[in-house]
Design a protein around this motif. Structure first.
Motif, PDB file in Angstrom:
ATOM      1  N   VAL A 143     -40.601 -42.257  -9.691  1.00  0.00           N
ATOM      2  CA  VAL A 143     -42.192 -42.164  -9.435  1.00  0.00           C
ATOM      3  C   VAL A 143     -42.705 -43.502  -9.435  1.00  0.00           C
ATOM      4  CG1 VAL A 143     -44.016 -40.824  -9.746  1.00  0.00           C
ATOM      5  CG2 VAL A 143     -42.312 -39.808 -10.695  1.00  0.00           C
ATOM      6  N   SER A 144     -43.484 -43.729  -8.370  1.00  0.00           N
ATOM      7  CA  SER A 144     -44.078 -45.030  -8.192  1.00  0.00           C
ATOM      8  C   SER A 144     -45.572 -44.873  -7.624  1.00  0.00           C
ATOM      9  CB  SER A 144     -43.607 -46.200  -7.421  1.00  0.00           C
ATOM     10  OG  SER A 144     -43.210 -45.429  -6.160  1.00  0.00           O
ATOM     11  N   GLY A 145     -46.592 -45.686  -7.710  1.00  0.00           N
ATOM     12  CA  GLY A 145     -47.934 -45.478  -7.231  1.00  0.00           C
ATOM     13  C   GLY A 145     -48.798 -45.447  -8.138  1.00  0.00           C
ATOM     14  N   ASN A 146     -49.654 -44.331  -8.042  1.00  0.00           N
ATOM     15  CA  ASN A 146     -50.864 -43.737  -8.926  1.00  0.00           C
ATOM     16  C   ASN A 146     -50.530 -43.827 -10.583  1.00  0.00           C
ATOM     17  OD1 ASN A 146     -52.620 -41.635 -10.413  1.00  0.00           O
ATOM     18  ND2 ASN A 146     -53.677 -42.615  -8.953  1.00  0.00           N
ATOM     19  N   GLN A 147     -51.178 -44.615 -10.974  1.00  0.00           N
ATOM     20  CA  GLN A 147     -50.845 -44.742 -12.735  1.00  0.00           C
ATOM     21  C   GLN A 147     -50.980 -43.333 -13.260  1.00  0.00           C
ATOM     22  OE1 GLN A 147     -53.402 -45.985 -11.275  1.00  0.00           O
ATOM     23  NE2 GLN A 147     -55.326 -45.404 -12.161  1.00  0.00           N
ATOM     24  N   ASP A 148     -51.801 -42.665 -13.162  1.00  0.00           N
ATOM     25  CA  ASP A 148     -52.035 -41.079 -13.616  1.00  0.00           C
ATOM     26  C   ASP A 148     -50.970 -40.195 -13.313  1.00  0.00           C
ATOM     27  OD1 ASP A 148     -54.379 -42.009 -14.724  1.00  0.00           O
ATOM     28  OD2 ASP A 148     -55.848 -41.020 -13.154  1.00  0.00           O
ATOM     29  N   ASP A 149     -50.530 -40.410 -12.173  1.00  0.00           N
ATOM     30  CA  ASP A 149     -49.359 -39.543 -11.723  1.00  0.00           C
ATOM     31  C   ASP A 149     -47.975 -39.756 -12.485  1.00  0.00           C
ATOM     32  OD1 ASP A 149     -50.886 -38.080 -10.050  1.00  0.00           O
ATOM     33  OD2 ASP A 149     -50.386 -39.502  -8.098  1.00  0.00           O
ATOM     34  N   VAL A 150     -47.798 -41.369 -12.336  1.00  0.00           N
ATOM     35  CA  VAL A 150     -46.573 -41.735 -13.304  1.00  0.00           C
ATOM     36  C   VAL A 150     -46.763 -41.411 -14.688  1.00  0.00           C
ATOM     37  CG1 VAL A 150     -45.378 -43.803 -14.089  1.00  0.00           C
ATOM     38  CG2 VAL A 150     -46.261 -43.593 -11.634  1.00  0.00           C
ATOM     39  N   ALA A 151     -48.051 -41.458 -15.366  1.00  0.00           N
ATOM     40  CA  ALA A 151     -48.058 -41.255 -17.054  1.00  0.00           C
ATOM     41  C   ALA A 151     -47.722 -39.863 -17.046  1.00  0.00           C
ATOM     42  CB  ALA A 151     -49.407 -41.736 -17.374  1.00  0.00           C
ATOM     43  N   ASP A 152     -48.139 -38.916 -16.211  1.00  0.00           N
ATOM     44  CA  ASP A 152     -48.119 -37.491 -16.314  1.00  0.00           C
ATOM     45  C   ASP A 152     -46.749 -37.092 -16.093  1.00  0.00           C
ATOM     46  OD1 ASP A 152     -50.682 -37.126 -16.695  1.00  0.00           O
ATOM     47  OD2 ASP A 152     -51.275 -36.555 -14.855  1.00  0.00           O
ATOM     48  N   ARG A 153     -45.877 -37.666 -15.269  1.00  0.00           N
ATOM     49  CA  ARG A 153     -44.609 -37.342 -15.233  1.00  0.00           C
ATOM     50  C   ARG A 153     -43.747 -37.675 -16.199  1.00  0.00           C
ATOM     51  NH1 ARG A 153     -40.797 -36.598 -10.712  1.00  0.00           N
ATOM     52  NH2 ARG A 153     -38.961 -36.197 -11.771  1.00  0.00           N
ATOM     53  N   TYR A 154     -44.207 -39.092 -16.755  1.00  0.00           N
ATOM     54  CA  TYR A 154     -43.244 -39.705 -17.970  1.00  0.00           C
ATOM     55  C   TYR A 154     -43.562 -38.618 -19.214  1.00  0.00           C
ATOM     56  CZ  TYR A 154     -42.221 -42.544 -21.959  1.00  0.00           C
ATOM     57  OH  TYR A 154     -41.739 -43.151 -22.989  1.00  0.00           O
ATOM     58  N   THR A 155     -44.681 -38.146 -19.348  1.00  0.00           N
ATOM     59  CA  THR A 155     -45.110 -37.142 -20.613  1.00  0.00           C
ATOM     60  C   THR A 155     -44.330 -35.985 -20.228  1.00  0.00           C
ATOM     61  OG1 THR A 155     -47.340 -37.795 -20.560  1.00  0.00           O
ATOM     62  CG2 THR A 155     -46.763 -35.785 -21.399  1.00  0.00           C
ATOM     63  N   LEU A 156     -44.075 -35.273 -18.984  1.00  0.00           N
ATOM     64  CA  LEU A 156     -43.195 -34.185 -18.800  1.00  0.00           C
ATOM     65  C   LEU A 156     -41.809 -34.416 -19.183  1.00  0.00           C
ATOM     66  CD1 LEU A 156     -43.759 -31.219 -17.758  1.00  0.00           C
ATOM     67  CD2 LEU A 156     -43.185 -31.991 -15.369  1.00  0.00           C
ATOM     68  N   GLU A 157     -41.323 -35.734 -18.439  1.00  0.00           N
ATOM     69  CA  GLU A 157     -39.997 -36.002 -18.699  1.00  0.00           C
ATOM     70  C   GLU A 157     -39.653 -36.096 -20.379  1.00  0.00           C
ATOM     71  OE1 GLU A 157     -37.244 -37.013 -16.742  1.00  0.00           O
ATOM     72  OE2 GLU A 157     -38.497 -36.473 -15.068  1.00  0.00           O
ATOM     73  N   ASN A 158     -40.442 -36.678 -21.144  1.00  0.00           N
ATOM     74  CA  ASN A 158     -40.330 -36.655 -22.614  1.00  0.00           C
ATOM     75  C   ASN A 158     -40.276 -35.379 -23.177  1.00  0.00           C
ATOM     76  OD1 ASN A 158     -40.069 -39.314 -23.109  1.00  0.00           O
ATOM     77  ND2 ASN A 158     -41.864 -39.967 -23.899  1.00  0.00           N
ATOM     78  N   PHE A 159     -41.053 -34.451 -22.690  1.00  0.00           N
ATOM     79  CA  PHE A 159     -41.287 -32.991 -23.083  1.00  0.00           C
ATOM     80  C   PHE A 159     -39.985 -32.323 -22.797  1.00  0.00           C
ATOM     81  CE2 PHE A 159     -43.042 -28.847 -21.585  1.00  0.00           C
ATOM     82  CZ  PHE A 159     -42.964 -28.081 -22.840  1.00  0.00           C
ATOM     83  N   GLN A 160     -39.400 -32.551 -21.578  1.00  0.00           N
ATOM     84  CA  GLN A 160     -38.139 -31.840 -21.262  1.00  0.00           C
ATOM     85  C   GLN A 160     -36.906 -32.492 -22.098  1.00  0.00           C
ATOM     86  OE1 GLN A 160     -37.488 -31.523 -17.147  1.00  0.00           O
ATOM     87  NE2 GLN A 160     -35.606 -30.398 -17.422  1.00  0.00           N
TER      88      GLN A 160
END
Length: 418
Positions: free
Chosen positions: A241-258
């Motif tokens: 994921v690259s670009g908007n910081q909020d999108d990247v942060a949310d995706r990272y949270t989801l990756e950690n969760f999974q």
């Protein structure tokens, strides 16, 4: 200013860092050769003595002047290797890294400090290691001392400093060194609460300076959302994921969760994953729409299954709110829900759509079960379920949503009766 003009202005900023098709690998030893004889024996047997670890693969991004650029990813994803490539410590196997400006890199706080030297001497030593002349360090010295709040201790040996004092001095050198590009690796949570507030104020100020560029590696998604204007997420050596910081942060949270749930899965070494068997070798929830949902458009997902028995069977679905540890929906034991009945035997998928407008922001996962009924009217037998590896994970992010409860205020209406 129109959006088109703003985009044009951004595009015209100077590119200070460009990473193009960068790849990096390391050789990990697998066989130990104690001497030349053993090395020759290994060679004749076709034993290479090492295996290749591909840390980064085809990394591409650029940083503009004035960007506060975040790099996030789990441990082992390749972040630190990327920083060392940017800083010139490593050379890429493929691709190129182009830096346009004075780059000050602090990958580890305090690296290069000598405990036998005074605080003052260590400032000059670190400045020299960063490529600054004695005169340049003279010009920034007072700023470093003032920020560290260690003026009374600068002529004491570093070995007499507390660990907190050493960190404060190292951090002050890191952020007060007058370079064009500042590279920081996980250095935001330093010092006591008062010093952290000072660091927070500094980053808030530097974010507004169009001439200063910061590249930050951190595991704090709050920091990414607060400071950064762009970010990338690295997973297994690739940017996902690259670009908007909020999108990247949310995706990272989801990756950690999974990832956390997957590590908690029970693996008993059997042929089939937990929850599955020869009777049902496949049962999995696949998210079809974006895994970071906007809370407005419905979530689309499918349940993949492999079931061949003649007995009537149906799919059960449960939605778990992971943040609040509660079930938002559970249709696991209902036999009257005819829409869940399996109509095709073998390996197939069933597609679903779920509205999300009633939920607040959060992280969710969808479980699935497969239940068979021997005779009408009897209690169903659960013969398969999705373990954490096979659940469907998604997050909801919407500015209009709340954070405290599972359900949005739009979902519930309470009317006064008297």
């Amino acid at each position: 200013m129109s959006e088109e003009q703003e985009n044009l202005q951004v595009d015209n900023r100077k590119t200070v860092l460009k990473v193009e098709h960068v790849a990096k690998s390391f050789r990990l030893p697998t066989e130990q050769a104690s001497g030349l004889k053993q090395a020759i024996i290994n060679w004749t047997k076709g034993i290479s003595g090492f295996k290749m670890q591909h840390v980064l693969r085809d990394i591409n991004f650029e940083v503009k002047e004035g960007d506060f650029f975040g790099i996030v990813g789990r441990n082992g994803s390749g972040k630190s290797t990327l920083l060392k490539l940017i800083s010139g410590i490593y050379m890429p196997d493929k691709g190129s890294v182009t830096v346009n400006g004075k780059l000050v890199s602090f990958i580890e706080l305090g690296v290069g400090f000598n405990p036998e030297l005074t605080g003052r001497e260590n400032v000059y030593l670190n400045g020299a290691l960063l490529g600054f002349s004695h005169e340049e360090i003279d010009a920034m010295y007072n700023d470093i001392v003032e920020f560290s709040e260690l003026s009374e201790f600068m002529d004491q040996k570093l070995k007499n400093y507390s660990s907190g004092m050493q960190v404060r001095l190292a951090f002050a050198v890191a952020i007060k060194a007058r370079g064009d590009i500042l590279v920081l690796d996980e250095v935001l949570a330093v010092g006591d609460e008062a010093f952290q507030r000072k660091c927070d104020n500094y980053f808030s100020q530097i974010k507004k300076d169009p001439t200063k560029t910061v590249i930050l590696v951190t595991h704090s998604m709050d920091a990414v959302k607060k400071y950064c204007n762009k970010a990338i997420l690295i997973k297994n050596g690739e940017i996902i994921v690259s670009g908007n910081q909020d999108d990247v942060a949310d995706r990272y949270t989801l990756e950690n969760f999974q990832k956390k749930d997957s590590s908690d899965s029970n693996d008993d070494g059997s042929e089939y994953p937990t929850g599955l068997s020869k009777r049902v070798p496949t049962l999995k929830v696949n998210i079809l729409s974006s895994s970071v949902a906007d809370g407005v458009n419905p979530l689309k997902f499918e349940i993949e299954y492999d079931y061949s028995e003649e007995r009537e069977a149906y799919i059960g679905i449960a939605l778990l709110d992971s943040r609040r540890s509660g079930h938002a929906y559970d249709a696991g034991s209902q036999t009257d829900n005819r829409g869940m009945i399996i109509k095709q035997r073998g390996h197939h998928t069933m597609q679903f759509e779920m509205p999300l407008g009633i939920f607040n922001n959060g992280e969710f996962k969808i479980y699935a079960t497969l239940r068979a009924v021997e005779n009408p009217g009897e209690d169903p037998e659960m013969i398969a379920f999705t373990n954490n590896d096979n659940c469907g994970y998604f997050a909801i992010r919407n500015e209009r949503n709340g954070e405290a409860g599972m359900l949005s205020s739009r979902a519930i209406q309470i009317n006064r009766l008297d």
